[in-house]
Scaffold this motif. Sequence first.
Motif, short mmCIF file in Angstrom:
data_model
loop_
_atom_site.label_atom_id
_atom_site.label_comp_id
_atom_site.label_asym_id
_atom_site.label_seq_id
_atom_site.Cartn_x
_atom_site.Cartn_y
_atom_site.Cartn_z
N GLN A 33 9.26 35.13 97.57
CA GLN A 33 8.00 34.42 97.71
C GLN A 33 7.42 34.04 96.34
N ARG A 34 7.52 34.92 95.38
CA ARG A 34 7.01 34.64 94.04
C ARG A 34 7.77 33.51 93.37
N SER A 35 9.06 33.37 93.66
CA SER A 35 9.84 32.30 93.05
C SER A 35 9.42 30.93 93.57
N ASN A 36 8.78 30.89 94.73
CA ASN A 36 8.32 29.63 95.31
C ASN A 36 6.91 29.24 94.85
N ARG A 37 6.23 30.13 94.16
CA ARG A 37 4.86 29.85 93.72
C ARG A 37 4.88 28.92 92.51
N PRO A 38 3.89 28.06 92.40
CA PRO A 38 3.81 27.20 91.22
C PRO A 38 3.40 28.02 90.00
N THR A 39 3.83 27.59 88.84
CA THR A 39 3.46 28.26 87.60
C THR A 39 2.07 27.80 87.20
N SER A 40 1.23 28.74 86.86
CA SER A 40 -0.12 28.37 86.45
C SER A 40 -0.09 27.77 85.05
N PRO A 41 -1.10 26.96 84.71
CA PRO A 41 -1.13 26.34 83.37
C PRO A 41 -1.18 27.39 82.28
N HIS A 42 -0.61 27.07 81.16
CA HIS A 42 -0.59 27.97 80.02
C HIS A 42 -1.36 27.32 78.88
#
Length: 159
Positions: A33-42
């Motif tokens: 499930q975590r691999s499908n989450r979008p990456t938050s802005p850095h």
Amino acid sequence: MAPASRMLPVVARRAASIQSMTPAEAQELLVKQRSNRPTSPHLAIYKVQITMALSSMHRITGVALSASLYGLGLSYVFAPMLGYSVSSTAIAAAFGGLPVAAKFAAKLLAATPFSFHAFNGIRHLIWDTASQLTNKAVVQTGVAVLGASAVTVVGLLLL
């Protein structure tokens, strides 16, 4: 057609499935499930602004000054046990025996964080009065802090 007071809102419903699984299977599902989450802005996507830089430097200089204060305090406690003297006379004599370049570097190392943190702290106190909070004023006060810090550091280096 029914009157508006009798109309019910349409609610979308989704069936939830419940299944028992072992802790290892639950962990595997969580990783999937975590691999499908979008990456938050850095921070790399943001344009560095003077406010961001000065805020970071204010925190860094605050930590450095606090660590220096605690280090000096602890040296007064532990130095005599180790056979060293940290009296004002001993520190002045040790500083006086340093080469000019080392004296300059020590003064620079002490004066820069102190003057910046002091002037930026005054800037924050002004902000606490709810003034100078427009974008233009924030940039102007940031430049003023840098200028005042630079002038103060040069003045302290010439002492």
